[in-house]
Design a protein around this motif. Structure first.
Motif, PDB file in Angstrom:
ATOM      1  N   UNK A  31       0.791  -1.229   0.000  1.00  0.00           N
ATOM      2  CA  UNK A  31       0.000   0.000   0.000  1.00  0.00           C
ATOM      3  C   UNK A  31       0.819   1.273   0.000  1.00  0.00           C
ATOM      4  N   UNK A  32       2.141   1.169  -0.238  1.00  0.00           N
ATOM      5  CA  UNK A  32       3.001   2.355  -0.261  1.00  0.00           C
ATOM      6  C   UNK A  32       2.924   3.014  -1.640  1.00  0.00           C
ATOM      7  N   UNK A  33       2.529   4.292  -1.667  1.00  0.00           N
ATOM      8  CA  UNK A  33       2.360   5.032  -2.922  1.00  0.00           C
ATOM      9  C   UNK A  33       3.623   5.841  -3.202  1.00  0.00           C
ATOM     10  N   UNK A  34       4.096   5.781  -4.443  1.00  0.00           N
ATOM     11  CA  UNK A  34       5.273   6.550  -4.852  1.00  0.00           C
ATOM     12  C   UNK A  34       4.942   7.338  -6.111  1.00  0.00           C
ATOM     13  N   UNK A  35       5.398   8.593  -6.142  1.00  0.00           N
ATOM     14  CA  UNK A  35       5.224   9.437  -7.335  1.00  0.00           C
ATOM     15  C   UNK A  35       6.578   9.855  -7.898  1.00  0.00           C
ATOM     16  N   UNK A  36       7.599   9.075  -7.587  1.00  0.00           N
ATOM     17  CA  UNK A  36       8.941   9.365  -8.090  1.00  0.00           C
ATOM     18  C   UNK A  36       9.232   8.417  -9.254  1.00  0.00           C
ATOM     19  N   UNK A  37       9.488   8.924 -10.457  1.00  0.00           N
ATOM     20  CA  UNK A  37       9.705   8.056 -11.627  1.00  0.00           C
ATOM     21  C   UNK A  37      10.832   7.054 -11.411  1.00  0.00           C
ATOM     22  N   UNK A  38      10.543   5.807 -11.742  1.00  0.00           N
ATOM     23  CA  UNK A  38      11.513   4.724 -11.566  1.00  0.00           C
ATOM     24  C   UNK A  38      11.145   3.582 -12.504  1.00  0.00           C
TER      25      UNK A  38
ATOM     26  N   UNK B 240      14.190  -6.004 -19.917  1.00  0.00           N
ATOM     27  CA  UNK B 240      13.711  -7.341 -19.560  1.00  0.00           C
ATOM     28  C   UNK B 240      14.267  -7.846 -18.239  1.00  0.00           C
ATOM     29  N   UNK B 241      15.522  -7.562 -17.959  1.00  0.00           N
ATOM     30  CA  UNK B 241      16.134  -8.052 -16.724  1.00  0.00           C
ATOM     31  C   UNK B 241      16.620  -6.900 -15.856  1.00  0.00           C
ATOM     32  N   UNK B 242      16.304  -7.013 -14.567  1.00  0.00           N
ATOM     33  CA  UNK B 242      16.842  -6.066 -13.591  1.00  0.00           C
ATOM     34  C   UNK B 242      17.861  -6.830 -12.765  1.00  0.00           C
ATOM     35  N   UNK B 243      19.115  -6.422 -12.871  1.00  0.00           N
ATOM     36  CA  UNK B 243      20.195  -7.127 -12.184  1.00  0.00           C
ATOM     37  C   UNK B 243      20.306  -6.661 -10.730  1.00  0.00           C
ATOM     38  N   UNK B 244      20.916  -7.510  -9.937  1.00  0.00           N
ATOM     39  CA  UNK B 244      20.987  -7.252  -8.506  1.00  0.00           C
ATOM     40  C   UNK B 244      21.815  -6.006  -8.194  1.00  0.00           C
ATOM     41  N   UNK B 245      22.871  -5.767  -8.970  1.00  0.00           N
ATOM     42  CA  UNK B 245      23.678  -4.570  -8.726  1.00  0.00           C
ATOM     43  C   UNK B 245      22.860  -3.299  -9.031  1.00  0.00           C
ATOM     44  N   UNK B 246      21.950  -3.378 -10.021  1.00  0.00           N
ATOM     45  CA  UNK B 246      21.062  -2.245 -10.297  1.00  0.00           C
ATOM     46  C   UNK B 246      20.088  -2.036  -9.140  1.00  0.00           C
ATOM     47  N   UNK B 247      19.556  -3.125  -8.622  1.00  0.00           N
ATOM     48  CA  UNK B 247      18.630  -3.055  -7.483  1.00  0.00           C
ATOM     49  C   UNK B 247      19.316  -2.451  -6.253  1.00  0.00           C
ATOM     50  N   UNK B 248      20.559  -2.855  -5.983  1.00  0.00           N
ATOM     51  CA  UNK B 248      21.299  -2.311  -4.845  1.00  0.00           C
ATOM     52  C   UNK B 248      21.618  -0.833  -5.060  1.00  0.00           C
TER      53      UNK B 248
ATOM     54  N   UNK C  90      20.539   4.905  -4.052  1.00  0.00           N
ATOM     55  CA  UNK C  90      20.073   6.164  -4.663  1.00  0.00           C
ATOM     56  C   UNK C  90      18.888   6.737  -3.886  1.00  0.00           C
ATOM     57  N   UNK C  91      17.984   5.861  -3.476  1.00  0.00           N
ATOM     58  CA  UNK C  91      16.795   6.314  -2.747  1.00  0.00           C
ATOM     59  C   UNK C  91      17.097   6.691  -1.296  1.00  0.00           C
ATOM     60  N   UNK C  92      18.133   6.095  -0.715  1.00  0.00           N
ATOM     61  CA  UNK C  92      18.483   6.417   0.673  1.00  0.00           C
ATOM     62  C   UNK C  92      19.318   7.686   0.786  1.00  0.00           C
ATOM     63  N   UNK C  93      19.820   8.168  -0.340  1.00  0.00           N
ATOM     64  CA  UNK C  93      20.614   9.404  -0.332  1.00  0.00           C
ATOM     65  C   UNK C  93      19.680  10.603  -0.295  1.00  0.00           C
ATOM     66  N   UNK C  94      19.803  11.491   0.711  1.00  0.00           N
ATOM     67  CA  UNK C  94      18.896  12.651   0.812  1.00  0.00           C
ATOM     68  C   UNK C  94      18.942  13.556  -0.408  1.00  0.00           C
ATOM     69  N   UNK C  95      20.067  13.586  -1.123  1.00  0.00           N
ATOM     70  CA  UNK C  95      20.202  14.466  -2.286  1.00  0.00           C
ATOM     71  C   UNK C  95      19.417  13.931  -3.480  1.00  0.00           C
TER      72      UNK C  95
ATOM     73  N   UNK D 262      18.922   4.292 -13.722  1.00  0.00           N
ATOM     74  CA  UNK D 262      19.809   3.142 -13.720  1.00  0.00           C
ATOM     75  C   UNK D 262      21.198   3.464 -13.210  1.00  0.00           C
ATOM     76  N   UNK D 263      21.969   2.406 -12.951  1.00  0.00           N
ATOM     77  CA  UNK D 263      23.335   2.580 -12.450  1.00  0.00           C
ATOM     78  C   UNK D 263      24.241   3.174 -13.524  1.00  0.00           C
ATOM     79  N   UNK D 264      23.959   2.871 -14.793  1.00  0.00           N
ATOM     80  CA  UNK D 264      24.690   3.486 -15.906  1.00  0.00           C
ATOM     81  C   UNK D 264      23.869   4.651 -16.452  1.00  0.00           C
ATOM     82  N   UNK D 265      24.497   5.445 -17.295  1.00  0.00           N
ATOM     83  CA  UNK D 265      23.819   6.633 -17.827  1.00  0.00           C
ATOM     84  C   UNK D 265      22.650   6.216 -18.729  1.00  0.00           C
ATOM     85  N   UNK D 266      21.439   6.503 -18.282  1.00  0.00           N
ATOM     86  CA  UNK D 266      20.201   6.261 -19.034  1.00  0.00           C
ATOM     87  C   UNK D 266      20.063   4.798 -19.477  1.00  0.00           C
TER      88      UNK D 266
END
Length: 344
Positions: free
Chosen positions: A116-123, A167-175, A180-185, A193-197
């Motif tokens: 039930x957690x709502x997010x409006x941040x594009x991901x 198609x695939x989300x790798x574990x390093x991308x998930x981490x 990225x989300x825990x950083x206040x900035x 993504x972890x790489x540029x775009x």
């Protein structure tokens, strides 16, 4: 006299016209209301759904006519295998909202997790509550030894429902996403993504998912022209850099105005302490009490200056000189006639 009357009438007439113009402008400003964007409207309609995902599926712009359009792919009740996603028709959006989402095609603009957690941040689709959740899938290694997310067989349909741009989300991308989300900035910024775009409009996977967007050459020209206009006028489109200008601005303003008096309350606490600690009356009161001649050195008991500094009480001549007068009363203390006559 007549000239003065005409002049005053002239000024009154033009003052009235000026007031009417001001009133007209102010009424026009009051009528201008904020119109919620289509994503907010879709979220309102999906309030009762256990979970949902709103993905930006397509974009179109016509700069000559100032027309900006979006298409969304909406999925609700993602755990239900019978549920089917649907793609909306073209929906008009305002210029600022369009500029805000230039790089977000293929991303979730809003989502609701199974909790039930709502997010409006594009991901990227699925990162809000599904990827990494062992109830729906697991991490599996590919031939190169890298771990990627795989949904269980009964939930394999979710990848199609979410319209994942990769198609695939790798574990390093998930981490990296969690960092990225825990950083206040960066926590309120779109994630590409972890790489540029690796995700979004400029990713290679976006071309595979929605090739028609990239095949419309005239549309690409219009799109590029609009991007250049946004880049050339950053002041006008500053709010477009935020994921949700209105919501995030209010949150930032509320949190900042709330935290500043709480965290920086030195004025209240310090002034209170300083006024309490350096209260001249408290420390100077004790010295004045200790140096009161009437209490500390008690000359008042013998000579009572402080208590007797009251002229009416201390220097009563009748009382202070009464004893000497009693001791020297001739009639009582030295009655010679009586004592000598008794001896005889």
């Amino acid at each position: 006299m007549c000239n003065i009357f005409n002049i005053s009438l002239y000024f009154m007439r033009y003052s009235l016209i000026l007031l009417l113009c001001i009133a007209f402008v102010s009424c026009g400003e009051k009528k201008a209301k904020y119109s919620i964007n289509p994503v907010d409207k879709l979220m309102r309609d999906l309030t009762d759904s256990k979970s949902y995902a709103i993905v930006l599926y397509d974009m179109e712009v016509d700069e000559s006519k100032k027309i900006y359009k979006h298409k969304y792919r909406v999925s609700k009740n993602l755990q239900d295998s019978t549920a089917k996603p649907h793609t909306t028709e073209w929906i008009n959006v305002d210029e600022l909202f369009f500029a805000q989402n230039l790089d977000n095609m293929g991303l979730e603009l809003a989502s609701k997790s199974p909790k039930g957690e709502v997010s409006k941040i594009p991901a990227p689709p699925g990162l809000n509550g599904y990827v990494g959740n062992t109830e729906y899938g697991r991490w599996k290694q590919d031939n190169g030894g890298s771990s990627f997310w795989e949904y269980y067989g009964q939930y394999a349909f979710m990848s199609h429902m979410l319209n994942a741009s990769q198609p695939r989300i790798y574990q390093n991308t998930y981490q990296h996403y969690n960092t990225y989300r825990s950083n206040p900035v960066t926590r309120n910024q779109p994630y590409y993504g972890s790489k540029d775009h690796s995700f979004g409009t400029r990713s290679e996977e976006a071309k595979k998912v929605n090739p028609s967007f990239f095949e419309r050459k005239q549309q690409q020209t219009q799109f590029s022209s609009f991007k250049e206009k946004v880049a050339a006028n950053p002041r006008k489109y500053t709010r477009a850099r935020e994921p949700n200008p209105t919501t995030s601005y209010n949150r930032a303003n509320t949190s900042s105005t709330y935290k500043s008096p709480t965290t920086s309350k030195p004025s209240t606490s310090s002034t209170y302490k300083s006024s309490t600690a350096s209260k001249p009356s408290a420390p100077s009161y004790k010295p004045s009490t200790s140096s009161r001649p009437s209490t500390s050195s008690r000359p008042s008991t013998s000579s009572r200056p402080s208590t007797s500094s009251r002229p009416s009480t201390s220097s009563r001549p009748s009382t202070s000189s009464y004893k000497p007068s009693t001791s020297s009363r001739p009639s009582t203390s030295s009655r010679p006639s009586t004592s000598s006559s008794r001896r005889k």
